[in-house]
Scaffold this motif. Structure first.
Motif, mmCIF file in Angstrom:
data_model
loop_
_atom_site.group_PDB
_atom_site.id
_atom_site.type_symbol
_atom_site.label_atom_id
_atom_site.label_comp_id
_atom_site.label_asym_id
_atom_site.label_seq_id
_atom_site.Cartn_x
_atom_site.Cartn_y
_atom_site.Cartn_z
ATOM 1 N N VAL A 108 46.700 41.522 37.655
ATOM 2 C CA VAL A 108 45.389 41.459 38.312
ATOM 3 C C VAL A 108 45.489 41.936 39.757
ATOM 4 O O VAL A 108 44.627 42.697 40.226
ATOM 5 C CB VAL A 108 44.794 40.027 38.203
ATOM 6 N N ILE A 109 46.550 41.542 40.453
ATOM 7 C CA ILE A 109 46.687 41.990 41.844
ATOM 8 C C ILE A 109 46.862 43.513 41.888
ATOM 9 O O ILE A 109 46.256 44.195 42.723
ATOM 10 C CB ILE A 109 47.879 41.284 42.552
ATOM 11 N N SER A 110 47.649 44.074 40.992
ATOM 12 C CA SER A 110 47.883 45.514 41.099
ATOM 13 C C SER A 110 46.677 46.323 40.640
ATOM 14 O O SER A 110 46.341 47.330 41.269
ATOM 15 C CB SER A 110 49.173 45.944 40.403
ATOM 16 N N THR A 111 45.991 45.883 39.603
ATOM 17 C CA THR A 111 44.823 46.673 39.154
ATOM 18 C C THR A 111 43.627 46.478 40.086
ATOM 19 O O THR A 111 42.859 47.406 40.316
ATOM 20 C CB THR A 111 44.434 46.291 37.707
ATOM 21 N N ASN A 112 43.456 45.278 40.618
ATOM 22 C CA ASN A 112 42.245 44.999 41.399
ATOM 23 C C ASN A 112 42.429 45.221 42.905
ATOM 24 O O ASN A 112 41.456 45.529 43.586
ATOM 25 C CB ASN A 112 41.782 43.551 41.176
ATOM 26 N N GLY A 143 35.580 36.124 44.908
ATOM 27 C CA GLY A 143 36.463 36.408 46.036
ATOM 28 C C GLY A 143 35.920 35.751 47.297
ATOM 29 O O GLY A 143 36.653 35.505 48.256
ATOM 30 N N GLN A 144 34.607 35.458 47.296
ATOM 31 C CA GLN A 144 33.983 34.803 48.456
ATOM 32 C C GLN A 144 34.160 33.287 48.375
ATOM 33 O O GLN A 144 34.282 32.610 49.375
ATOM 34 C CB GLN A 144 32.486 35.131 48.494
ATOM 35 N N ARG A 145 34.100 32.770 47.140
ATOM 36 C CA ARG A 145 34.334 31.343 46.910
ATOM 37 C C ARG A 145 35.546 31.285 45.991
ATOM 38 O O ARG A 145 36.356 32.184 46.005
ATOM 39 C CB ARG A 145 33.102 30.676 46.293
ATOM 40 N N GLY A 146 35.740 30.249 45.233
ATOM 41 C CA GLY A 146 36.815 30.233 44.240
ATOM 42 C C GLY A 146 36.198 30.079 42.869
ATOM 43 O O GLY A 146 34.991 29.875 42.740
ATOM 44 N N GLN A 147 37.005 30.206 41.845
ATOM 45 C CA GLN A 147 36.524 29.944 40.489
ATOM 46 C C GLN A 147 37.686 29.398 39.672
ATOM 47 O O GLN A 147 38.759 30.023 39.649
ATOM 48 C CB GLN A 147 35.983 31.231 39.848
ATOM 49 N N PHE A 148 37.474 28.257 39.059
ATOM 50 C CA PHE A 148 38.506 27.665 38.209
ATOM 51 C C PHE A 148 39.058 28.734 37.273
ATOM 52 O O PHE A 148 38.310 29.425 36.594
ATOM 53 C CB PHE A 148 37.908 26.509 37.385
ATOM 54 N N SER A 154 40.521 35.876 42.253
ATOM 55 C CA SER A 154 39.911 35.522 43.542
ATOM 56 C C SER A 154 40.750 36.038 44.704
ATOM 57 O O SER A 154 40.206 36.508 45.710
ATOM 58 C CB SER A 154 39.777 34.005 43.687
ATOM 59 N N ALA A 155 42.080 35.950 44.560
ATOM 60 C CA ALA A 155 42.966 36.434 45.623
ATOM 61 C C ALA A 155 42.790 37.942 45.809
ATOM 62 O O ALA A 155 42.668 38.441 46.936
ATOM 63 C CB ALA A 155 44.425 36.106 45.291
ATOM 64 N N ALA A 156 42.766 38.662 44.704
ATOM 65 C CA ALA A 156 42.613 40.125 44.789
ATOM 66 C C ALA A 156 41.256 40.491 45.377
ATOM 67 O O ALA A 156 41.152 41.370 46.250
ATOM 68 C CB ALA A 156 42.769 40.750 43.408
ATOM 69 N N LYS A 157 40.209 39.818 44.912
ATOM 70 C CA LYS A 157 38.856 40.166 45.356
ATOM 71 C C LYS A 157 38.626 39.795 46.822
ATOM 72 O O LYS A 157 37.938 40.520 47.545
ATOM 73 C CB LYS A 157 37.816 39.493 44.449
ATOM 74 N N ALA A 158 39.214 38.681 47.271
ATOM 75 C CA ALA A 158 39.120 38.332 48.697
ATOM 76 C C ALA A 158 39.905 39.347 49.520
ATOM 77 O O ALA A 158 39.474 39.757 50.606
ATOM 78 C CB ALA A 158 39.658 36.924 48.924
ATOM 79 N N GLY A 159 41.047 39.774 48.999
ATOM 80 C CA GLY A 159 41.872 40.770 49.686
ATOM 81 C C GLY A 159 41.140 42.084 49.893
ATOM 82 O O GLY A 159 41.311 42.754 50.919
#
Ligand code: CAA
Length: 246
Positions: A108-112, A143-148, A154-159
Motif C-alpha cells: 500500500v505504501i509503495s503503490t499509493n 488520510g485526514q482522519r483515521g479508519q479502523f 491512512s499513512a500513505a494518504k496522509a503522506g
C-alpha cells in the motif's frame, strides 16, 4: 484554453480514474491513461472508444520508479511533455494493524505513496522548464482522519498531502500548482468491496446519507487542472458529503 494541455491520469481504469479521464477529455484536454492490468486496459480503451473518447493508454507499475520513467519518456516522445499529472493510482489491503503483514504495509505504501514520487519526479523538471504544471494528488478522507483497518492506507494518504504542501512551496514561483483532493466514500469498486454491513455503518456516518459519485470528484479534478485554479496551491480539498469537517 488556447493550447490543448496533456494530462496523465494514473490508475485510470478504476472508477474514479475513468470519470476523471472522461471529464478532462470533455473539457478539452489531451488525456493519457496509465494502467497496470493489460487485459482490463484493453477492454477499457475499447469501451471508452465506443463512447467517443480517444484516449491513449500506457503501461507502468507506479510502484516502480524506472517503470514510471519509461512510461513518461514514451508519452513525451509520442505526444509531448505532461502538463497535468493526476496521481490517482491506489490500492487497499485493509486489516486490523495487529494482524497487518509487512507485505500488506509495503504494497500500500509503495503503490499509493512511493508512486507519487515515482511519477512526479519524472514530470517536474519539464514543467519547470515550460513554466506551467499541475500536480493533483488523490488522497482520501481516511488520510485526514483515521479508519479502523487502514493503518497502511491512512499513512500513505496522509503522506501524499505532506508531499503536496512541500512541493507546492518549492515550485510556486514556476507556474506549477500542487494540490491534494481528499474524497470520502465514493461509489467505486474499492468501496463496494467493503462488507455490506460495514459499508452501511459508514454511510450512516455521512451527513448527506449517501456515497459520493465519481463525477463529483472528476469535476474538481478538471477545475484544479484548469487555468481558473491558478492561485490554488498546497491545498487539501475535501469532498466527502460532510463526513469529516474541521
Ligand atoms: N471499530 C472498532 N472496532 C472494530 C471495528 C471498528 N470499525 N471493526 C472491527 N472492529 C473490531 C472487531 O469487532 C474485532 O474485535 P474483537 O477482536 O474484540 O473481536 C476486532 O476489531 C478485529 O476485527 P476483525 O478480525 O474483523 O478485523 P480484520 O482485521 O478482519 O479487519 C476490516 C476488519 C476488514 C478492516 C473491517 O473492519 C473493514 O472492512 N473496515 C472498513 C475499512 C474501510 O473503510 N475501508 C475503506 C476501503 S475504500 C477506501 O479506502 C476508499 C477511501 O479512500 C475512502
Amino acid at each position: 484554453m488556447s493550447e490543448k494541455k496533456i494530462v496523465l491520469v494514473t490508475g485510470a481504469t478504476g472508477g474514479l480514474g475513468t470519470a476523471m479521464c472522461k471529464k478532462l477529455y470533455d473539457d478539452g484536454f489531451i488525456v493519457v491513461a496509465n494502467y497496470r492490468n493489460e487485459e482490463k486496459a484493453r477492454e477499457w480503451k475499447e469501451k471508452l472508444h465506443q463512447e467517443g473518447y480517444d484516449i491513449a493508454i500506457y503501461y507502468a507499475d507506479v510502484a516502480d520508479y524506472d517503470s514510471c520513467g519509461k512510461m513518461i519518456e514514451q508519452i513525451t516522445k509520442d505526444l509531448g511533455t505532461v502538463d497535468v499529472l493526476v496521481n490517482n493510482a491506489g490500492i487497499t489491503k485493509d486489516g486490523a494493524f495487529r494482524k497487518m503483514t509487512p507485505e500488506n504495509w509495503k504494497a500500500v505504501i509503495s503503490t499509493n505513496l512511493d508512486s507519487v514520487f515515482n511519477c512526479t519526479r519524472h514530470v517536474i523538471n519539464p514543467m519547470i522548464e515550460k513554466g506551467f504544471g499541475r500536480i493533483i494528488n488523490i488522497s482520501s478522507v481516511n488520510g485526514q482522519r483515521g479508519q479502523f483497518g487502514q493503518a497502511n492506507y491512512s499513512a500513505a494518504k496522509a503522506g501524499m498531502h505532506g508531499f503536496s504542501k512541500t512541493l507546492a512551496m518549492e515550485v510556486a514561483n514556476k507556474g506549477i500548482t500542487v494540490n491534494t483532493i481528499s474524497p470520502g466514500y465514493i461509489g467505486t469498486d474499492m468501496v463496494m468491496a467493503v462488507k455490506e454491513e460495514i459499508r452501511n455503518q459508514i454511510i450512516a456516518q455521512i451527513p448527506m446519507g449517501r456515497l459520493g459519485g465519481t463525477e463529483e470528484v472528476a469535476y474538481l479534478v478538471s477545475f484544479l487542472a484548469s487555468s481558473h485554479a491558478s492561485f490554488i496551491t498546497g491545498a487539501n480539498l475535501s469532498i466527502n458529503g460532510g463526513q469529516h469537517v474541521y
